[in-house]
Design a protein around this motif. Sequence first.
Motif, mmCIF file in Angstrom:
data_model
loop_
_atom_site.group_PDB
_atom_site.id
_atom_site.type_symbol
_atom_site.label_atom_id
_atom_site.label_comp_id
_atom_site.label_asym_id
_atom_site.label_seq_id
_atom_site.Cartn_x
_atom_site.Cartn_y
_atom_site.Cartn_z
ATOM 1 N N ARG A 582 36.161 -13.285 -22.063
ATOM 2 C CA ARG A 582 35.610 -11.949 -21.851
ATOM 3 C C ARG A 582 36.693 -10.888 -21.717
ATOM 4 N N SER A 583 37.940 -11.266 -21.973
ATOM 5 C CA SER A 583 39.034 -10.304 -21.890
ATOM 6 C C SER A 583 38.879 -9.247 -22.976
ATOM 7 N N SER A 584 39.304 -8.049 -22.663
ATOM 8 C CA SER A 584 39.272 -6.965 -23.652
ATOM 9 C C SER A 584 40.574 -6.895 -24.443
ATOM 10 N N GLY A 585 41.516 -7.781 -24.133
ATOM 11 C CA GLY A 585 42.805 -7.762 -24.813
ATOM 12 C C GLY A 585 42.722 -8.308 -26.226
ATOM 13 N N ALA A 586 43.782 -8.087 -26.981
ATOM 14 C CA ALA A 586 43.851 -8.583 -28.359
ATOM 15 C C ALA A 586 44.001 -10.098 -28.339
ATOM 16 N N ILE A 587 43.071 -10.803 -28.964
ATOM 17 C CA ILE A 587 43.040 -12.266 -28.877
ATOM 18 C C ILE A 587 44.040 -12.923 -29.809
ATOM 19 N N TYR A 588 44.744 -12.145 -30.616
ATOM 20 C CA TYR A 588 45.720 -12.728 -31.539
ATOM 21 C C TYR A 588 47.138 -12.586 -31.002
ATOM 22 N N LEU A 589 47.254 -12.498 -29.673
ATOM 23 C CA LEU A 589 48.573 -12.337 -29.052
ATOM 24 C C LEU A 589 48.759 -13.344 -27.921
ATOM 25 N N THR A 590 48.373 -14.578 -28.155
ATOM 26 C CA THR A 590 48.462 -15.578 -27.090
ATOM 27 C C THR A 590 49.875 -15.664 -26.515
ATOM 28 N N PRO A 591 49.993 -15.764 -25.192
ATOM 29 C CA PRO A 591 51.310 -16.014 -24.593
ATOM 30 C C PRO A 591 51.695 -17.487 -24.625
ATOM 31 N N ASP A 592 50.780 -18.358 -25.085
ATOM 32 C CA ASP A 592 51.027 -19.794 -25.040
ATOM 33 C C ASP A 592 51.563 -20.359 -26.351
ATOM 34 N N ILE A 593 51.901 -19.490 -27.293
ATOM 35 C CA ILE A 593 52.715 -19.859 -28.444
ATOM 36 C C ILE A 593 53.910 -18.921 -28.450
ATOM 37 N N TRP A 594 55.101 -19.474 -28.575
ATOM 38 C CA TRP A 594 56.264 -18.612 -28.715
ATOM 39 C C TRP A 594 57.294 -19.305 -29.612
ATOM 40 N N VAL A 595 58.208 -18.505 -30.133
ATOM 41 C CA VAL A 595 59.193 -18.982 -31.097
ATOM 42 C C VAL A 595 60.595 -18.725 -30.547
ATOM 43 N N ARG A 596 61.492 -19.680 -30.802
ATOM 44 C CA ARG A 596 62.912 -19.491 -30.518
ATOM 45 C C ARG A 596 63.680 -19.792 -31.806
ATOM 46 N N LYS A 597 64.676 -18.963 -32.085
ATOM 47 C CA LYS A 597 65.455 -19.140 -33.312
ATOM 48 C C LYS A 597 66.422 -20.313 -33.218
#
Length: 901
Positions: A582-597
Motif C-alpha cells: 500500500r506504499s505510495s512510493g515508486a515500486i521499481y526502486l527496491t532497496p533490496d537489490i543493489w549493484v557493486r562494480k
Amino acid sequence: MKPRDFFTRPFIHLIWMMLSLLAITDCQKPTGGQELYYHGTQEKIALRESSTHFVVKFDSTRLDELKKMLPQWGEVEYEYENAYILRTKEEGSVRELVGRAREMEGVLAANPIYLTPDDQMMGVTDVICLAFKEGASADSRKEILDKYNARDVTSPRAKSFYLQISVPKNAQALQVANEIQESGLTTFAHPDFLAMTVKHYTPSDPYYARQFYLHNIGQLINDGHTGTTDADIDAEEAWEVTRGSNTIRIAVLDEGVVSNNNDLPLARLDILPGCNFASGSPNDPSPVGDGAHGTACSGIIAAEHDNGEGVSGVAPFCRIMPVRIPFGLVSSSVYANAINFAWSNNADVLSNSWGYNSTADIPVITAAINSAATSGRGGIGAVVVFSAGNTAHHAGSNNGFVSYPGNVAVATVLTVGASDRNDQQANYSPDGAALDVVAPSHLAYSSQIAGECFEVWSTDITGADGYNDSPGGFGGPCPALGEMLPNAGVNFQDYTGRMGGTSAACPEVAGLAALMLSVTPSLTPAQVFDCITQSCDKVGGYTYTGGKSVEMGFGRINARNALSAHLWARDTPDDIGVEPNRSSGAIYLTPDIWVRKTHDLGTVHENPEYRDPLLGQPNYVYVRVRNAGCMDGAATVKLYWAKASTGLSWPAPWDGSVTTPALMGGIIGTQPSGTVPGHSEVVLEFQWYPPDPADYSMFGTDQQHFCLLARFERTATPPYGMTSPETGNLGQNVLKNNNIIWKNITVVDEVVEMAAGGGILIANFTKTEERTRISFTVPEESKEWNILRQGQAIVKLSDELLAKWKRAGGKGEGIEVEGNTILIKREGAWIGGFSLKPGEIHGFDIQFKLDQQPSREQNPAFLFDITQYALTDNGELLRGGERYVIYGYAQPKSPQDKAEH
C-alpha cells in the motif's frame, strides 16, 4: 562477443534443493509433436514433459553398483524402492540423460517426469496396472502380453482385482498402456505412477464439526446459525505442520481444570504443588461447583484428538498447567503471585481469559507480567496472552474499552479480541489501540441481540456440573436454565456448546503460540508476537492503518500462516510486507537489490559498468531475502535484467524473448536462498556482465539504462508461491507479491553548465495494443529539492513519437509545447492518449537545468519520476517507470565511469 553470450553466468552454480522449492519449467511435447496423456476413469488426462526432472529404475540386484551413477546425472530428490526421481544439473538435458540411461545395462526404465495440468508429478517406470474386462478371453489376454513382450509381475496384494505387467526398458510404458486401453479389452490400463501424496488431516472427534473457529465451512453451529466459509483460524492447515509437542506447557490461569475429562487426560496435565491460589488445598486446581471456565479454556487449547468423544484442541499434543485463581473481590497480589508461579515453573505460554472492568494499571500485576515476558523459559521469556474483555455493545453504539491487564504496557503481551462466525467484530469485543489480534468466538450475548447466544464448543466439568446442563444466569434468555448442549453422545455432559466471549478467543491464540514453540522452541516472545500479528488475515472490511485496525488489531489469526516462513523483500523503503503493497512510493526502486562494480561487499548501490567479459571483471548484484515468519524458509531466487523502459511487462522482455531491435532482456542467474531463519535475512550475490551499451545505439542517449528484477519462487509449480498469480502486468505483480522486486534507477551525476540529461524508452511488451499515458512527477521525498521549482525539466520527443501523439490529439496537462520540445511546467504533468502496438518502442530525451547551482556543501539530489500507464476500460494500469537522480553539484568521476548507467 554479444551480450546474449554471457548474460546467464551466475556467481554460484545451482545447489539442488528439495522438490518443493524448485520450479519445473519449460515443459515440452515429445519429438514429433506426439500428444501426451493417459486414460483416467472418465476421460483422458493431459500430460507434458518436465525439462528438469526424470525417473530411472534399476535392477535391484545391481542397485549398489548403479546408484554410483546418479550424481553424474543430477540430484536425487525422491526414491522409492529401486526407482529414483532426479533433477538435472542443466535445464533441458532430460531427454539426453534419459537416452543415455536407457543404453545402460541394469537400467529397467528411464523416462522424463510427466506433469498433469495441475502440475502433479507423475513418474513412469516399466510397470503398468491394468484390469481386463470380464469378456476378454484368455487368448486375447496372452496376446497382449506377447505383443509387448511383457512379464506378469502382479503383487500378491493386488489379489484378483487387477494385474501388473512389466515392459522392456526401450518400450515406453506410457504409450504401451494407452495402446492397451484403446484396444477395448481393459477397463483401465495406465502406468503404475510414482506420484506424491500428502496427508489431509481432520480430527474424528464427534463435536469437531461444530467447532467453526477451527474449520469454518458454513456449517450449522448452534441455534440454526451457520458460519461463513474460512472465517476460522486455519487449524487444519496448521496441523499439517504440527499438532504440538509434549514438551510445551500452557499455564491456564483461571477457575481451575478438572482432572477426569477424557479430552484433557491427567497424563497431559502438569498439576504442581502450590498451583491453587483460591480456596481449598493449595495443591489441587480442581474447579468448584459450576466453575467450568478454566476447563473450557483448556479444552480450546489442548483437547485430545481422535479419541472417540468430545472436541478437538488447537494444540492437542501440548500440556496444560492448571493454575487456579479466585474471582471477585480479591487482593491484586494474588494474581501477581499466580503469574509468578506459572512462569517460574517453566510455563512456556500463559493463557489469561480474565481481567478487571477497568483500564487502570495495577503495578504489582504489571511487574509480574513483565517478569514472565522477560525472565520466563530460562530467560528467553514466556509468551503471555490476555483477553481484551467484553465491554462493548456495538449494536447499542458502545465501542467498549480494552480492560486491564489486556491493555498492559508490556510490548510482547498478546491482547485478544473476538471476531464472529462471519469474520466480523463480535458485538461485545472492544475497540482499542491496545488490541493486537482477534480470534473467532460467539457473535453476541442474547441480552444484546435477540436470537444470539454462546456457540463455542469445548470441554466441560464432568457430569452435570458446569455449563452442561446450563446453570443459566448469563443476563439473557440464552442459555436457558437446565439446557443441555450437547444432549447426546459419549460422555456428552463433559462437553459444552455454550462457551464464548473474548475468553474463548484468548486460548485459541495461546494454542497457536504453543504450536509455534513446538516447532521452534527458541522463539522469543517478541518473535511470537510479530509472527502471529504479521500473519493475520485482514478481515471484516475495516480500515487497517499500518496493518492495524481499532476493531480487529492486526486481524484474525491464521495459524497456518503463523507456522509458515514468510520470505519477502521491500518494493519501497517504507514497505512493511503487507500484500498488496500500500506504499505510495515508486515500486521499481527496491532497496533490496543493489549493484557493486567491484567485489568489495558494499551495501550502497552503484551504477554497473560494462566491461568485456573476456577480461573476467564482472559487476556484482546483491539480492536481500527477508523472512518475516517464525519458521525457517527457503526459495529459489531468479535474477533477470531488461533494457530499461517505462513499459515493461511479464515475462517479456525479461525472459530473453525480445531480440528486436536488440536483445532486450534475459536471466542473469538462479540460486537457492539456502535456509533463511525466521526473523532473519540472507543476501545472495550474483555476477553480472551488463550488456554493451554500443549494442543499443539505436536508442540514442538511452543506450546505458537497464533494470533488474528478482523473483523468489517458493514452490515447484505455478504460481510458485506467489500470493497473486502473475499476469502480464508487471507493476501489479510487484505490488501484489512480496517476493517480486524491481530495480530501475537512472543516475545523472554530471552537471555541465548547470544542465544534465539522458534518454528514456517507452514500450509495449504486451501482446495487445494499448493506449498510453506518460506522467512526470517529483516524488514526495524530493520536495525540498524540487527540480521543477529550482530549475526545468525539458522533454524532446522523436519525430515519430511526436507525430503519433499529435495524431491522437496531442493530449496532455501541465506542459508547454514548442515543436518537438515539451517543457514540464508542474508536478503531475502528463502526455498521452496515443496507442502503442505490441513490441513498439520509442525513445525520447530529457534534460534538466538548474536556475542556480547549489553549493558543494549543500550537494543536493533532485529526484524526478517518469511513469507509463496503460489506459483501459477499467482504469489505468501501471506499466513501469524510471527515476532520475540529478545531483546539483558535479560528482567526482574516474575515466572508467563513463559507461555508467
